[in-house]
Motif scaffolding. Structure first.
Motif, PDB file in Angstrom:
ATOM      1  N   MET A   1       0.833  -1.201   0.000  1.00  0.00           N
ATOM      2  CA  MET A   1       0.000   0.000   0.000  1.00  0.00           C
ATOM      3  C   MET A   1       0.871   1.257   0.000  1.00  0.00           C
ATOM      4  N   ILE A   2       1.922   1.268   0.817  1.00  0.00           N
ATOM      5  CA  ILE A   2       2.815   2.434   0.876  1.00  0.00           C
ATOM      6  C   ILE A   2       3.511   2.636  -0.469  1.00  0.00           C
ATOM      7  N   ILE A   3       3.980   1.544  -1.072  1.00  0.00           N
ATOM      8  CA  ILE A   3       4.633   1.646  -2.381  1.00  0.00           C
ATOM      9  C   ILE A   3       3.650   2.167  -3.425  1.00  0.00           C
ATOM     10  N   PHE A   4       2.407   1.690  -3.383  1.00  0.00           N
ATOM     11  CA  PHE A   4       1.394   2.167  -4.324  1.00  0.00           C
ATOM     12  C   PHE A   4       1.151   3.664  -4.146  1.00  0.00           C
ATOM     13  N   ILE A   5       1.052   4.123  -2.908  1.00  0.00           N
ATOM     14  CA  ILE A   5       0.805   5.546  -2.663  1.00  0.00           C
ATOM     15  C   ILE A   5       1.981   6.389  -3.157  1.00  0.00           C
ATOM     16  N   ILE A   6       3.200   5.920  -2.912  1.00  0.00           N
ATOM     17  CA  ILE A   6       4.378   6.669  -3.359  1.00  0.00           C
ATOM     18  C   ILE A   6       4.397   6.796  -4.876  1.00  0.00           C
ATOM     19  N   PHE A   7       4.136   5.697  -5.578  1.00  0.00           N
ATOM     20  CA  PHE A   7       4.167   5.774  -7.035  1.00  0.00           C
ATOM     21  C   PHE A   7       2.943   6.484  -7.598  1.00  0.00           C
ATOM     22  N   ASP A   8       1.865   6.516  -6.867  1.00  0.00           N
ATOM     23  CA  ASP A   8       0.707   7.300  -7.275  1.00  0.00           C
ATOM     24  C   ASP A   8       1.042   8.792  -7.184  1.00  0.00           C
ATOM     25  N   ILE A   9       1.734   9.180  -6.126  1.00  0.00           N
ATOM     26  CA  ILE A   9       2.175  10.573  -6.000  1.00  0.00           C
ATOM     27  C   ILE A   9       3.182  10.912  -7.088  1.00  0.00           C
ATOM     28  N   GLU A  10       4.024   9.941  -7.438  1.00  0.00           N
ATOM     29  CA  GLU A  10       4.996  10.158  -8.520  1.00  0.00           C
ATOM     30  C   GLU A  10       4.284  10.499  -9.818  1.00  0.00           C
ATOM     31  N   VAL A  11       3.245   9.745 -10.135  1.00  0.00           N
ATOM     32  CA  VAL A  11       2.507  10.006 -11.372  1.00  0.00           C
ATOM     33  C   VAL A  11       1.869  11.389 -11.319  1.00  0.00           C
ATOM     34  N   ALA A  12       1.326  11.758 -10.171  1.00  0.00           N
ATOM     35  CA  ALA A  12       0.702  13.080 -10.042  1.00  0.00           C
ATOM     36  C   ALA A  12       1.730  14.192 -10.189  1.00  0.00           C
ATOM     37  N   MET A  13       2.975  13.928  -9.833  1.00  0.00           N
ATOM     38  CA  MET A  13       4.003  14.960  -9.983  1.00  0.00           C
ATOM     39  C   MET A  13       4.587  14.983 -11.392  1.00  0.00           C
ATOM     40  N   ILE A  14       4.538  13.876 -12.098  1.00  0.00           N
ATOM     41  CA  ILE A  14       5.100  13.821 -13.448  1.00  0.00           C
ATOM     42  C   ILE A  14       4.118  14.369 -14.486  1.00  0.00           C
ATOM     43  N   ILE A  15       2.823  14.290 -14.237  1.00  0.00           N
ATOM     44  CA  ILE A  15       1.822  14.721 -15.224  1.00  0.00           C
ATOM     45  C   ILE A  15       2.018  16.174 -15.674  1.00  0.00           C
ATOM     46  N   PRO A  16       2.297  17.123 -14.772  1.00  0.00           N
ATOM     47  CA  PRO A  16       2.456  18.508 -15.258  1.00  0.00           C
ATOM     48  C   PRO A  16       3.749  18.758 -16.025  1.00  0.00           C
ATOM     49  N   PHE A  17       4.657  17.804 -16.076  1.00  0.00           N
ATOM     50  CA  PHE A  17       5.954  18.024 -16.723  1.00  0.00           C
ATOM     51  C   PHE A  17       5.841  18.456 -18.183  1.00  0.00           C
TER      52      PHE A  17
END
Length: 115
Positions: A61-77
Motif C-alpha cells: 500500500m505504501i509503495i502504491f501511494i508513493i508511485f501514485d504521488i509520482e505520477v501526479a508529480m510527473i503529469i504537469p511536466f
C-alpha cells in the motif's frame, strides 16, 4: 474588515452549535452499547475476532501511494513552460530518489510474496 470578522464569528458560532448537537445526539445508552458488540447473546467474547494485519499488504500500500504521488508529480511536466532546466533537474532528482527507494525495497525482499 468588520464584516469579515462578523462572518468569522458567525461561522465559529455555527460550528460550535453543530458540534454541540452532534455530541448530544451521539450519546449512547448502555443498551445500545450492548447491541453494537460483535456477540449479542449477552456473553462476553472469549477472544478477539480481529484477524492480524499482514505487514506485506501495508508495504505494498505504501509503495502504491508513493508511485501514485509520482505520477501526479510527473503529469504537469510536459505542459510546464517556465524554467524547464530547473524543473527538469528537480524531476530527475525526484525520480532518482524514488528509484533508489524501489531498489532498496526490492533488495530487502518487501516485494516477494513467497517467503
Amino acid at each position: 474588515m468588520t464584516m469579515m470578522i462578523m462572518m468569522m464569528m458567525m461561522i465559529m458560532m455555527l460550528i460550535s452549535v453543530m458540534m454541540l448537537i452532534n455530541m448530544y445526539l451521539s450519546k449512547k445508552s448502555e443498551k445500545e452499547k450492548e447491541k453494537s458488540s460483535p456477540i449479542e447473546c449477552g456473553m462476553e467474547p472469549f477472544e478477539t475476532k480481529m484477524i492480524p494485519f499482514s505487514l506485506q499488504f501495508f508495504l505494498i500500500m505504501i509503495i502504491f501511494i508513493i508511485f501514485d504521488i509520482e505520477v501526479a508529480m510527473i503529469i504537469p511536466f510536459p505542459i510546464s513552460n517556465s524554467s524547464k532546466s530547473m524543473f527538469m533537474m528537480s524531476m530527475m532528482t525526484f525520480l532518482l530518489i524514488l528509484l533508489l527507494g524501489f531498489y532498496h525495497e526490492w533488495k530487502k525482499g518487501a516485494l516477494n510474496w513467497m517467503k
